[in-house]
Design a protein around this motif. Sequence first.
Motif, PDB file in Angstrom:
ATOM      1  N   PRO A  60       2.273  16.374  -7.788  1.00 46.33           N
ATOM      2  CA  PRO A  60       1.419  15.996  -6.476  1.00 46.33           C
ATOM      3  C   PRO A  60       2.323  14.939  -5.845  1.00 46.33           C
ATOM      4  O   PRO A  60       3.081  14.130  -6.571  1.00 46.33           O
ATOM      5  CB  PRO A  60       0.228  15.540  -6.873  1.00 46.33           C
ATOM      6  N   TRP A  62       1.311  12.207  -4.591  1.00 42.13           N
ATOM      7  CA  TRP A  62       0.673  10.923  -4.678  1.00 42.13           C
ATOM      8  C   TRP A  62       1.500  10.242  -6.145  1.00 42.13           C
ATOM      9  O   TRP A  62       1.372   9.075  -6.107  1.00 42.13           O
ATOM     10  CB  TRP A  62      -0.747  10.818  -4.760  1.00 42.13           C
ATOM     11  N   ASP A  69      -1.622   8.493  -0.744  1.00 40.87           N
ATOM     12  CA  ASP A  69      -2.888   8.183  -1.631  1.00 40.87           C
ATOM     13  C   ASP A  69      -3.449   9.420  -2.190  1.00 40.87           C
ATOM     14  O   ASP A  69      -3.352  10.652  -1.595  1.00 40.87           O
ATOM     15  CB  ASP A  69      -3.752   7.407  -0.715  1.00 40.87           C
ATOM     16  N   ARG A  70      -4.299   9.168  -3.000  1.00 41.58           N
ATOM     17  CA  ARG A  70      -4.873  10.246  -3.842  1.00 41.58           C
ATOM     18  C   ARG A  70      -6.247  10.778  -2.786  1.00 41.58           C
ATOM     19  O   ARG A  70      -6.713   9.924  -2.296  1.00 41.58           O
ATOM     20  CB  ARG A  70      -5.312  10.144  -5.027  1.00 41.58           C
ATOM     21  N   ASP A  72      -8.824  12.813  -3.995  1.00 45.94           N
ATOM     22  CA  ASP A  72      -9.767  13.728  -4.857  1.00 45.94           C
ATOM     23  C   ASP A  72     -11.111  13.984  -4.152  1.00 45.94           C
ATOM     24  O   ASP A  72     -11.772  14.988  -4.184  1.00 45.94           O
ATOM     25  CB  ASP A  72      -9.730  13.096  -6.310  1.00 45.94           C
ATOM     26  N   GLN A 128      -2.889  17.546  -1.664  1.00 48.63           N
ATOM     27  CA  GLN A 128      -1.995  16.804  -2.503  1.00 48.63           C
ATOM     28  C   GLN A 128      -1.683  15.381  -2.368  1.00 48.63           C
ATOM     29  O   GLN A 128      -1.222  14.680  -3.356  1.00 48.63           O
ATOM     30  CB  GLN A 128      -0.593  17.573  -2.785  1.00 48.63           C
ATOM     31  N   GLY A 129      -2.200  14.845  -1.288  1.00 53.92           N
ATOM     32  CA  GLY A 129      -1.967  13.178  -1.166  1.00 53.92           C
ATOM     33  C   GLY A 129      -2.077  13.138   0.505  1.00 53.92           C
ATOM     34  O   GLY A 129      -1.747  13.983   1.299  1.00 53.92           O
TER      35      GLY A 129
END
Length: 535
Positions: A60, A62, A69-70, A72, A128-129
């Motif tokens: 990814p 990140w 940045d992540r 999630d 993905q980021g």
Amino acid sequence: MGFFSTIFGFFGFGLGISIGLILGYFLFIYFQPTDVKDPKITPLVDQDDETLQKMLPEIPNWIKNPDFDRLDWLNKFIELMWPYLEKAICKTAKNIAKPIIEEQIPKYKIDSVEFQTLTLGSLPPTFQGMKVYLTDEKELIMEPSIKWAANPNVTIAVKAFGLKATVQVVDLQVFLLPRITLKPLVPSFPCFANIFVSLMEKPHVDFGLKLVGADLMSIPGVYRIVQVANMYLWPKTLEVPILDLAKALRRPVGILHVKVLQAMKLKKKDLLGASDPYVKLKLTDDKMPSKKTTVKHKNLNPEWNEEFNLTVRDPESQVLEINVYDWEQVGKHDKMGMNVITLKEVSPEEPKRFTLELLKTLDPNDAQNEKSRGQIVVELTYKPFKEDEMGKGFDETQTIPKAPEGTPPGGGLLVVIVHEAQDVEGKYHTNPHVRLIFRGEEKKTKRIKKNRDPRWEEEYQFPVEEPPTNDKLHVEVVSTSSRNLLHQKESLGYVNINLGDVVSNKRINEKYHLIDSKNGRIQIELQWRTLEAQE
């Protein structure tokens, strides 16, 4: 003899195999090869970016790039909402595509094009980021990394020349790195006027296209035709307008000329049987201070004949508020009555006189309004700006609007916009507001309680007879508290801004470090508007 030969051959073969295995084992154990070296093991953290991407192609963004940045939480949200988002997106896509298709198909002599099936499948896209850029302008820039391996079912029926063909899109894979810019940021929902979209790198788009069981993608040239990646590759941009910029930014669209003529039959407020009336004028949704007439002492039928200019931002919704007060030398001024005029009642360029009954409140059911409080006479003239006078704004062209009518020919209008501050902190309390002092005139922003990073977004105007080339603007962040009796007022830092640059450049938008503050900064935007707009 044949029998003995067979027996000896069997024993000889078995004995030779055994001896060979034993010799090979001892040779392998005691004779190590000299040209074989021990493998070199390097931790992943010591590998360079290029090596890591080769070893882990699906890593990814990140992880590969610390600026990303992540997301999630966003992926989880989309996963839960996808059954509903998918239906909403498909419905919107149909509504957008339908008029476009109806407009284009006559050019190609096609009878009709319609969606038989349109679903995006059960697999949502994943982020993905995300990279976010911070600037001093009124904009938000984001670069999300998007991957989507979808299982859509899109079937389109095309009718032409009496024949019908069915085209199906299947197995969609999209890898994108777009740049999404929301600008300018405005105080109207959804808080941005335009969306600008660009692709930071050529995306990977792969899908299947079938026609009545045949694979269209196998036809030479078709795959190349459907690749549209370069259309919006940076710096090319797709612009999607969201709001009318003039209304969203509430830029001035005209001037309301107000002439306060007179009042009649005002009520006595003073103990000695008289009143000292004056009038306050203000447009709704206007942050500028109210306009005030002079005070007419000991007069219940005053005549003013005083004129004022108010800046109009939305003639369809703004209202002129008229309040009459009795001036008091000590204490609060008593309100004698009020009324309002909607700007929709005033035709452009046509003076109109109003004689208004003064009311206690604007509530039509208030019984106190039945009591006579006198009348006030005003004359209004609305003068809308011409298109070339309004200016296009500075978000794209860096142009500055003209100063309003009535500005001295050699002077102009100094506009100060207080955006925000960061890391301001007081020793005793932190309830910041901003003081602006220019040529002895002081203006203050609203006070924000218990906030080290306040945001005001307030605009102030200073009419000037001549360019303030050698002047300074004093900007001070002050904290006040009524609870702390010993330290009710506290300075959180200040800065003196030279105005010579804004006269030369017409506009400056910068962050200034506050003097007498550890880390405090304040963002101030300055504009110099004259009767001639900047080219």
